[in-house]
Design a protein around this motif. Structure first.
Motif, PDB file in Angstrom:
ATOM      1  N   ASN A 168       0.858  -1.192   0.000  1.00  0.00           N
ATOM      2  CA  ASN A 168       0.000   0.000   0.000  1.00  0.00           C
ATOM      3  C   ASN A 168       0.895   1.244   0.000  1.00  0.00           C
ATOM      4  N   ASN A 169       0.279   2.389  -0.095  1.00  0.00           N
ATOM      5  CA  ASN A 169       1.013   3.647  -0.166  1.00  0.00           C
ATOM      6  C   ASN A 169       1.078   4.375   1.173  1.00  0.00           C
ATOM      7  N   GLN A 170       0.720   3.700   2.244  1.00  0.00           N
ATOM      8  CA  GLN A 170       0.746   4.339   3.548  1.00  0.00           C
ATOM      9  C   GLN A 170       2.189   4.583   3.986  1.00  0.00           C
ATOM     10  N   LEU A 171       2.441   5.810   4.490  1.00  0.00           N
ATOM     11  CA  LEU A 171       3.777   6.179   4.948  1.00  0.00           C
ATOM     12  C   LEU A 171       3.906   5.960   6.447  1.00  0.00           C
ATOM     13  N   VAL A 172       5.026   5.372   6.843  1.00  0.00           N
ATOM     14  CA  VAL A 172       5.319   5.157   8.255  1.00  0.00           C
ATOM     15  C   VAL A 172       6.597   5.921   8.591  1.00  0.00           C
ATOM     16  N   GLN A 173       6.509   6.829   9.574  1.00  0.00           N
ATOM     17  CA  GLN A 173       7.674   7.626   9.940  1.00  0.00           C
ATOM     18  C   GLN A 173       8.687   6.764  10.699  1.00  0.00           C
ATOM     19  N   VAL A 174       9.949   6.865  10.273  1.00  0.00           N
ATOM     20  CA  VAL A 174      11.023   6.093  10.915  1.00  0.00           C
ATOM     21  C   VAL A 174      12.076   6.983  11.559  1.00  0.00           C
ATOM     22  N   GLY A 175      11.966   8.301  11.363  1.00  0.00           N
ATOM     23  CA  GLY A 175      12.960   9.185  11.967  1.00  0.00           C
ATOM     24  C   GLY A 175      12.706  10.643  11.634  1.00  0.00           C
ATOM     25  N   GLN A 176      13.498  11.515  12.263  1.00  0.00           N
ATOM     26  CA  GLN A 176      13.382  12.957  12.062  1.00  0.00           C
ATOM     27  C   GLN A 176      14.783  13.549  11.929  1.00  0.00           C
ATOM     28  N   ILE A 177      15.042  14.197  10.801  1.00  0.00           N
ATOM     29  CA  ILE A 177      16.326  14.860  10.601  1.00  0.00           C
ATOM     30  C   ILE A 177      16.302  16.213  11.325  1.00  0.00           C
ATOM     31  N   GLU A 178      17.293  16.448  12.161  1.00  0.00           N
ATOM     32  CA  GLU A 178      17.444  17.723  12.851  1.00  0.00           C
ATOM     33  C   GLU A 178      18.623  18.488  12.254  1.00  0.00           C
ATOM     34  N   LEU A 179      18.512  19.806  12.246  1.00  0.00           N
ATOM     35  CA  LEU A 179      19.575  20.674  11.754  1.00  0.00           C
ATOM     36  C   LEU A 179      20.138  21.508  12.897  1.00  0.00           C
ATOM     37  N   ALA A 180      21.287  22.105  12.636  1.00  0.00           N
ATOM     38  CA  ALA A 180      21.911  23.001  13.611  1.00  0.00           C
ATOM     39  C   ALA A 180      22.346  24.271  12.897  1.00  0.00           C
ATOM     40  N   ARG A 181      22.275  25.376  13.591  1.00  0.00           N
ATOM     41  CA  ARG A 181      22.784  26.639  13.054  1.00  0.00           C
ATOM     42  C   ARG A 181      23.641  27.313  14.115  1.00  0.00           C
ATOM     43  N   PHE A 182      24.432  28.295  13.680  1.00  0.00           N
ATOM     44  CA  PHE A 182      25.366  28.978  14.573  1.00  0.00           C
ATOM     45  C   PHE A 182      25.223  30.487  14.414  1.00  0.00           C
ATOM     46  N   VAL A 183      25.470  31.192  15.513  1.00  0.00           N
ATOM     47  CA  VAL A 183      25.437  32.652  15.469  1.00  0.00           C
ATOM     48  C   VAL A 183      26.519  33.163  14.521  1.00  0.00           C
ATOM     49  N   ASN A 184      27.685  32.527  14.546  1.00  0.00           N
ATOM     50  CA  ASN A 184      28.798  32.917  13.682  1.00  0.00           C
ATOM     51  C   ASN A 184      29.366  31.676  12.991  1.00  0.00           C
ATOM     52  N   PRO A 185      28.748  31.223  11.907  1.00  0.00           N
ATOM     53  CA  PRO A 185      29.233  30.008  11.238  1.00  0.00           C
ATOM     54  C   PRO A 185      30.652  30.147  10.696  1.00  0.00           C
ATOM     55  N   GLU A 186      31.093  31.384  10.405  1.00  0.00           N
ATOM     56  CA  GLU A 186      32.452  31.574   9.897  1.00  0.00           C
ATOM     57  C   GLU A 186      33.502  31.226  10.949  1.00  0.00           C
ATOM     58  N   GLY A 187      33.073  31.085  12.197  1.00  0.00           N
ATOM     59  CA  GLY A 187      33.997  30.697  13.248  1.00  0.00           C
ATOM     60  C   GLY A 187      34.183  29.200  13.366  1.00  0.00           C
ATOM     61  N   LEU A 188      33.455  28.401  12.567  1.00  0.00           N
ATOM     62  CA  LEU A 188      33.605  26.950  12.601  1.00  0.00           C
ATOM     63  C   LEU A 188      34.996  26.543  12.113  1.00  0.00           C
ATOM     64  N   LEU A 189      35.468  25.398  12.589  1.00  0.00           N
ATOM     65  CA  LEU A 189      36.776  24.870  12.195  1.00  0.00           C
ATOM     66  C   LEU A 189      36.584  23.726  11.218  1.00  0.00           C
ATOM     67  N   SER A 190      37.200  23.830  10.042  1.00  0.00           N
ATOM     68  CA  SER A 190      37.135  22.766   9.052  1.00  0.00           C
ATOM     69  C   SER A 190      38.119  21.664   9.428  1.00  0.00           C
ATOM     70  N   ILE A 191      37.636  20.411   9.433  1.00  0.00           N
ATOM     71  CA  ILE A 191      38.500  19.280   9.787  1.00  0.00           C
ATOM     72  C   ILE A 191      38.601  18.282   8.634  1.00  0.00           C
ATOM     73  N   GLY A 192      38.205  18.702   7.432  1.00  0.00           N
ATOM     74  CA  GLY A 192      38.254  17.821   6.279  1.00  0.00           C
ATOM     75  C   GLY A 192      37.021  16.936   6.185  1.00  0.00           C
ATOM     76  N   LYS A 193      36.939  16.188   5.089  1.00  0.00           N
ATOM     77  CA  LYS A 193      35.815  15.273   4.832  1.00  0.00           C
ATOM     78  C   LYS A 193      34.472  16.001   4.793  1.00  0.00           C
TER      79      LYS A 193
END
Length: 270
Positions: free
Chosen positions: A172-197
């Motif tokens: 059938n076409n019934q949808l069953v929820q299996v999870g929820q994607i959460e996001l994050a934001r920052f006041v100053n994203p330019e202050g993040l440190l790049s660690i590769g990958k």
């Protein structure tokens, strides 16, 4: 004066060499999903006072401080550019792009410590256990974890704009929820440190993450079957590359000229 000129020019060559490496890295990652370009910031070095007798100011008064001689430049740091890259359609159900502000949260190991990292890359796959992981070299697991059984066809997986992950039940076409994607934001994203990958970690400069579901608390929405491309503009980077190479050559010529002047002065004193 010739020695000061040689030193100043050598600092310019060193700083521009760093910029060449940064520009080359930007160009190398032009096809890297979610890549954010960097730029180099420069600052001048402290001036040196040469005390010479008889030196006067513009008003013809004696100048007790002598002549100010610059000592060159140095790199003050590199700065991340978090402008959004183009969104490309991939038709893969597990590819997700963030339209607006925010980062995906994944688990990674950095300096021997397991921690949460942040990325704009949304090229997810399922690992052997069915967990959603980032398709990088270490398979960074999405946080909070979402598990989709391996026997579930990719065509039955639906990721909503609000981050809800659902699967269609067989028959059938019934949808069953299996999870929820959460996001994050920052006041100053330019202050993040790049660690590769394609990963970044928080720092004191970035501040702590503000987490929530997509489309809430200033976070962007998700676009299913799409990926955010690199924000590198090849034309811009090539212009920067040419400009930097010319600056490097000019500083090299300055050193050669100063060396020749020093040789002439040395010969005159003999």
């Amino acid at each position: 004066m010739a020695l000061s000129a040689m030193y100043a020019a050598s600092t310019g060559m060193k700083a521009l060499d760093t910029k060449l490496n940064v520009v080359a890295n930007n160009l190398a990652n032009i096809n890297t999903v979610g890549f954010k370009r960097s730029r180099v910031n420069f600052e001048d070095l402290m001036y040196q006072v040469r005390r010479e007798p008889g030196v006067r100011n513009t008003n013809d008064e004696p100048n007790p401080h002598g002549i100010l001689v610059g000592l060159g430049t140095q790199v003050s740091g590199t700065q991340l550019d978090f402008s959004t890259g183009n969104l490309d359609t991939t038709d893969r159900p597990l590819d997700v792009a963030i339209e607006g502000e925010g980062f995906f949260q994944v688990r990674t190991v950095y300096n021997g410590q397991e921690l949460t990292a942040y990325t704009r890359a949304g090229n997810f796959v399922r690992n052997a256990n069915g967990d959603l992981v980032l398709a990088n070299s270490e398979g960074s697991r999405l946080e909070p974890p979402i598990n989709i059984p391996m026997d579930t066809p990719e065509g039955s997986i639906v990721i909503g704009r609000d981050g809800q992950v659902s699967v269609r039940q067989q028959g059938n076409n019934q949808l069953v929820q299996v999870g929820q994607i959460e996001l994050a934001r920052f006041v100053n994203p330019e202050g993040l440190l790049s660690i590769g990958k394609n990963l970044f970690i928080e720092t004191d400069a970035s501040g702590q993450p503000i987490t929530g579901n997509p489309l809430q608390d200033g976070l962007g929405g998700l676009q299913r079957a799409m990926l955010e491309g690199s924000n590198v503009d090849p034309v811009r980077e090539l212009v920067e590359l040419i400009f930097t190479q010319r600056g490097f050559e000019l500083n090299s010529q300055s050193i050669q000229s100063a060396d020749e002047s020093l040789r002439i002065v040395t010969n005159l004193r003999r």
